[in-house]
Structures are given as C-alpha cells and as structure tokens.
Design a protein around this motif. Structure first.
Motif, mmCIF file in Angstrom:
data_model
loop_
_atom_site.group_PDB
_atom_site.id
_atom_site.type_symbol
_atom_site.label_atom_id
_atom_site.label_comp_id
_atom_site.label_asym_id
_atom_site.label_seq_id
_atom_site.Cartn_x
_atom_site.Cartn_y
_atom_site.Cartn_z
ATOM 1 N N SER A 1 0.836 -1.188 0.000
ATOM 2 C CA SER A 1 0.000 0.000 0.000
ATOM 3 C C SER A 1 0.878 1.247 0.000
ATOM 4 N N PRO A 2 0.640 2.203 -0.917
ATOM 5 C CA PRO A 2 1.404 3.455 -0.890
ATOM 6 C C PRO A 2 1.238 4.196 0.436
ATOM 7 N N LEU A 3 0.046 4.082 1.024
ATOM 8 C CA LEU A 3 -0.186 4.742 2.302
ATOM 9 C C LEU A 3 0.694 4.147 3.390
ATOM 10 N N ARG A 4 0.886 2.828 3.327
ATOM 11 C CA ARG A 4 1.760 2.178 4.306
ATOM 12 C C ARG A 4 3.200 2.658 4.139
ATOM 13 N N ASP A 5 3.639 2.760 2.872
ATOM 14 C CA ASP A 5 4.988 3.264 2.611
ATOM 15 C C ASP A 5 5.157 4.679 3.151
ATOM 16 N N LEU A 6 4.129 5.504 2.938
ATOM 17 C CA LEU A 6 4.191 6.886 3.395
ATOM 18 C C LEU A 6 4.265 6.957 4.913
ATOM 19 N N LYS A 7 3.450 6.174 5.590
ATOM 20 C CA LYS A 7 3.469 6.156 7.059
ATOM 21 C C LYS A 7 4.820 5.691 7.578
ATOM 22 N N GLU A 8 5.403 4.682 6.919
ATOM 23 C CA GLU A 8 6.712 4.198 7.346
ATOM 24 C C GLU A 8 7.774 5.281 7.190
ATOM 25 N N GLY A 9 7.700 6.042 6.090
ATOM 26 C CA GLY A 9 8.667 7.118 5.880
ATOM 27 C C GLY A 9 8.544 8.202 6.942
ATOM 28 N N LEU A 10 7.310 8.599 7.262
ATOM 29 C CA LEU A 10 7.092 9.623 8.288
ATOM 30 C C LEU A 10 7.561 9.127 9.652
ATOM 31 N N ALA A 11 7.244 7.867 9.968
ATOM 32 C CA ALA A 11 7.660 7.308 11.258
ATOM 33 C C ALA A 11 9.177 7.195 11.340
ATOM 34 N N TYR A 12 9.801 6.854 10.229
ATOM 35 C CA TYR A 12 11.263 6.705 10.189
ATOM 36 C C TYR A 12 11.948 8.025 10.534
ATOM 37 N N VAL A 13 11.432 9.121 9.955
ATOM 38 C CA VAL A 13 11.994 10.438 10.247
ATOM 39 C C VAL A 13 11.709 10.835 11.688
ATOM 40 N N TRP A 14 10.476 10.618 12.131
ATOM 41 C CA TRP A 14 10.054 11.084 13.458
ATOM 42 C C TRP A 14 10.799 10.381 14.587
ATOM 43 N N THR A 15 11.195 9.132 14.377
ATOM 44 C CA THR A 15 11.839 8.361 15.439
ATOM 45 C C THR A 15 13.370 8.458 15.383
ATOM 46 N N THR A 16 13.907 9.247 14.449
ATOM 47 C CA THR A 16 15.351 9.467 14.377
ATOM 48 C C THR A 16 15.629 10.903 14.786
ATOM 49 N N PRO A 17 16.111 11.136 16.021
ATOM 50 C CA PRO A 17 16.192 12.511 16.547
ATOM 51 C C PRO A 17 16.946 13.493 15.671
ATOM 52 N N ARG A 18 18.124 13.109 15.147
ATOM 53 C CA ARG A 18 18.887 14.074 14.355
ATOM 54 C C ARG A 18 18.163 14.434 13.060
ATOM 55 N N MET A 19 17.416 13.479 12.492
ATOM 56 C CA MET A 19 16.647 13.774 11.290
ATOM 57 C C MET A 19 15.463 14.690 11.621
ATOM 58 N N ARG A 20 14.815 14.429 12.744
ATOM 59 C CA ARG A 20 13.679 15.276 13.130
ATOM 60 C C ARG A 20 14.139 16.703 13.398
ATOM 61 N N ALA A 21 15.274 16.863 14.068
ATOM 62 C CA ALA A 21 15.792 18.203 14.346
ATOM 63 C C ALA A 21 16.145 18.929 13.044
ATOM 64 N N ALA A 22 16.771 18.220 12.106
ATOM 65 C CA ALA A 22 17.121 18.834 10.817
ATOM 66 C C ALA A 22 15.868 19.254 10.061
ATOM 67 N N MET A 23 14.807 18.443 10.145
ATOM 68 C CA MET A 23 13.549 18.788 9.478
ATOM 69 C C MET A 23 12.941 20.057 10.072
ATOM 70 N N TRP A 24 12.974 20.190 11.391
ATOM 71 C CA TRP A 24 12.422 21.382 12.033
ATOM 72 C C TRP A 24 13.196 22.627 11.628
ATOM 73 N N ILE A 25 14.519 22.514 11.519
ATOM 74 C CA ILE A 25 15.323 23.667 11.111
ATOM 75 C C ILE A 25 15.013 24.022 9.652
ATOM 76 N N ALA A 26 14.837 23.010 8.804
ATOM 77 C CA ALA A 26 14.484 23.276 7.410
ATOM 78 C C ALA A 26 13.116 23.969 7.319
ATOM 79 N N PHE A 27 12.157 23.509 8.116
ATOM 80 C CA PHE A 27 10.829 24.142 8.123
ATOM 81 C C PHE A 27 10.915 25.591 8.588
ATOM 82 N N LEU A 28 11.689 25.818 9.630
ATOM 83 C CA LEU A 28 11.834 27.166 10.171
ATOM 84 C C LEU A 28 12.470 28.104 9.148
ATOM 85 N N ALA A 29 13.484 27.628 8.434
ATOM 86 C CA ALA A 29 14.135 28.459 7.420
ATOM 87 C C ALA A 29 13.164 28.833 6.310
ATOM 88 N N ASN A 30 12.349 27.882 5.894
ATOM 89 C CA ASN A 30 11.368 28.168 4.855
ATOM 90 C C ASN A 30 10.283 29.127 5.335
#
Length: 419
Positions: A214-243
């Motif tokens: 299921s594409p939805l399952r793949d998408l959920k796995e990708g979001l969970a993968y980022v959310w559960t990796t602290p350094r990736m989550r922090a980098a995402m927040w900084i990218a969002f803030l810059a934008n």
C-alpha cells in the motif's frame, strides 16, 4: 594543496551517471529561476498588489504537502524515471504559457492557474534529485556530490536571474519562454541518459515486492522513520523554520522590495537575485572542497549567521548595500541547506531515501505560509518591521531547537557530527 582541492571538487564527476545528472539539474534550475523572476515581475506589474505577488509565489509550493508521495513513487519506480517524467511535465506547462504569451492571450489569471499545476510537481524536484544523487554516489563522495549538485541552483540564480531579466526586458515574455521550454526539454533528455538500477530498491526485505504494498503504508513508514530518528527530526524542524521565516525575504518578496522599497526596475531584481546566488555558490564550492567537517555544528552556525544577515537586510534602503548583504546571506544559506541534506542522506537507509527526501520537501510548505503572512503584515506594518520580526523570531526558534536536541546536534561525538 590546490591540486588536491581540485581533485576533491571534481571527484563526483568520475561517476558516469553524475556527469549526466548534474547538467540536467543545472538546466532545470536555470529554467526554474527564469520562470520565477519573469512571472513574479509580470504579476506585480499587471496587478500592482503585493498580496497577489505573495499568492503567486505561494502557488509554486502547493505540492509540498504531497511531496512524500513523490518519494514513495520514486522508491517504487526508480528516481531517474520519476525525475524525467516530472521535467517533461514542466516543459509541457511552460510551452502552454509560451503559446498564451505569443498569441497575446496571457493574463494574470492564466499564470495563477498554470503555476498552481506546476506547483503540485515542482517542489519535489529537489528531493527526488537528492535521492538519485545518494543512490548513484559512493558514501565517501556524498558530501562533495551534494555540495557540487547544489551549485546547479546557485548558478541558476545567477545566470537564470540575469538572463531571464535581460530576455524579458529586451524581447518580452513570449520569446523568453521559448528559451525556458528548450531548457526543460534538454534537461529531460539528459535525465534519461542516467543509467537507472535494474529495478527499484525493495521497500523492505519481508515484502513480496514494493508494487504490491500500500502506498499509504509506505508513506506512514517514511514519516515514522523520520520522526523516530532525533537528528533527522531536528534537521527537518530547522528546514521548516528556514522556509517559514528566512526564505520569504530572498524569494517571493524580492520583486516587491525592488519596485516599492528601492524604486528600481527588473534589472535590479536580477542583480539582487544573482547576489544571493553568488554567495550561495561560493558556499557550495567551499564546502565541496572541505573535509572532516562536523556537519551539525556547521548547520547551526550557518543558520545563525543567515538570520543575522536578514536582520541587517530588513533595514537597508539601497541596492548596492542590499546586494552585499544578500551575498553574505546566500553564503550562510548554502552551508545550512547542504548540511541538512547531508545529515538526512547519511542517516537514511538506502530504501528509505526517497521517502525521507519527500518528507524534507514537505517542510517547504513553511515558505508559502511565510509568504502569505508577510504579504498581509507588510500592508499593516511595512516591510522593515516585517523583515525584522521574521528574522528575530526565526533566530529565537532556532536556538530553542538547538537546545532541545543539543545531544544530537552539538555534541562532538553525536552521529550528525561524524567526520
């Protein structure tokens, strides 16, 4: 030493696929910048509204919320094929605008409609090209490859901005769009010259095959993968803030700043856009030659410098001073964004890279939000106050993020700082 530096900078080009992808990315980025400058100026002149200008700029990013789905598709069908299809789509849409302009039927309403369609696809281009670079490059060349790849956008803001402004001023919007269509077509052909893997990377080792999941399952796995990796989550927040708080000043609002604050014409817009890009290009080249850098610390320091330059830019009243300030801001921006990309690609396993970069593109949604809010605030309190508010609040929120994830971003032995 200089020979070593040159070898380091050119090392990614030893990979055949990179020798095709880099020029394809370059031509695509040139076309992006030419379109953004030409259409932004057209909308501002035809409507005279800064709010409609920010609406136009925001429409370029409407697809950020579906960017993770492009990551899922790329992981399934291959990033090369997806990227070629996307660039063919740009060519078709640009040809439509070209035809309307040459026949005298172009209006701001048509621009908004076509840009809305392109905005569904275009935000994912950077993420898909990043995933493709990560797949075709050896690990030890990844930092240099991403840095050199970043120069495609930097040179585009120089050559694209200056040539776009020049063609628009000299020939008009129709002939300028002929060049844009040609750039997209050549970029599509070069992308197809990249040798794709025999089949997409499997989504996981237990699945019967990625196409049956299921594409939805793949998408959920990708979001969970980022959310559960602290350094990736922090980098995402900084990218969002810059934008949200940094990019609006140097992206969508530049036509308004040039016309209303400095009282200049489109050539000055080209100079300012190119100044930011020159600084960014220098940053990309410097980082492509560097080695042994603690990437997360570099990201933090560069982001602080970026906001400091924007605080100064908000108070500047002349074009030459603004050019110097934007050059320094572009330098800091380049170091920040490359560091974020390296942290994400080093942290992501190979079969998750498309989805990770899809999530990365989704945070660009902060840019249209920041642009729309800026358009309303400028009408209420003026540009200088709005720019100062954005830069100061962005700097404060950046420090909060760094303090919260200091163990993952600042400590010398944190994985994000591995040399």
């Amino acid at each position: 030493m200089s020979g070593i530096a040159r070898a380091s900078a050119l090392a990614p080009f030893r990979i055949r696929n990179y020798r095709f992808q880099w020029p394809a990315d370059l031509l695509t980025s040139w076309a992006f910048e030419m379109e953004t400058l030409i259409l932004g100026w057209y909308v501002l002149v035809e409507t005279g509204s800064v709010l409609l200008l920010t609406v136009f700029a925001s429409l370029n990013y409407v697809g950020t919320l579906v960017a993770p789905l492009f990551g899922v598709v790329g992981d399934r069908i291959g990033h090369r094929d997806l990227l070629a299809l996307m660039r063919a789509t740009y060519a078709v849409l640009a040809a439509t605008l070209m035809t309307l302009a040459l026949t005298g039927r172009l209006t701001p309403a048509w621009v908004m409609v076509i840009v809305s369609i392109m905005g569904l696809v275009r935000p994912s281009d950077l993420g898909v090209r990043g995933a493709l670079v990560a797949n075709i490059m050896p690990h030890d060349l990844l930092l240099g490859a991403i840095s050199v790849s970043r120069t495609t956008m930097d040179t585009a803001r120089i050559a694209g901005a200056l040539s776009g402004a020049g063609l628009f001023a000299a020939l008009g919007i129709g002939p300028a769009y002929v060049a844009i269509v040609v750039l997209y077509l050549v970029a599509s052909l070069l992308t197809l010259c990249v040798v794709a893997p025999a089949k997409p990377h499997p989504a996981d080792e237990f699945a019967d095959g990625p196409l049956y999941r299921s594409p939805l399952r793949d998408l959920k796995e990708g979001l969970a993968y980022v959310w559960t990796t602290p350094r990736m989550r922090a980098a995402m927040w900084i990218a969002f803030l810059a934008n949200l708080t940094a990019y609006p000043m140097s992206n969508g609002l530049l036509p308004y700043i040039v016309r209303e604050i400095y009282g200049a014409q489109q050539t000055a817009l080209g100079y300012l856009s190119a100044s930011f890009a020159i600084g960014s290009l220098i940053g990309s080249m410097v980082l492509s030659l560097a080695g042994g850098i603690r990437v997360a610390r570099l990201m933090i320091g560069a982001a602080v410098a970026w906001y400091a330059m924007l605080l100064v830019f908000a108070e500047i009243q002349t074009v030459p001073a603004a050019m110097a300030c934007l050059m320094l801001a572009g330098f800091s921006q380049s170091l920040t964004m490359i560091s974020i990309a390296v942290i994400l690609m080093r942290s992501a396993s190979e079969h998750f890279r498309g989805r990770v970069m899809g999530v990365r593109m989704m945070v660009i949604y902060g840019l249209p939000l920041g642009l729309l809010a800026a358009g309303s605030l400028i009408d209420l309190i003026g540009f200088a106050a709005t720019g100062t508010l954005y830069a100061a609040s962005g700097l404060a929120l950046l420090l909060i993020i760094v303090l919260h994830w200091r163990a993952d971003l600042w400590h010398v032995h944190a994985p994000a700082n591995a040399r």
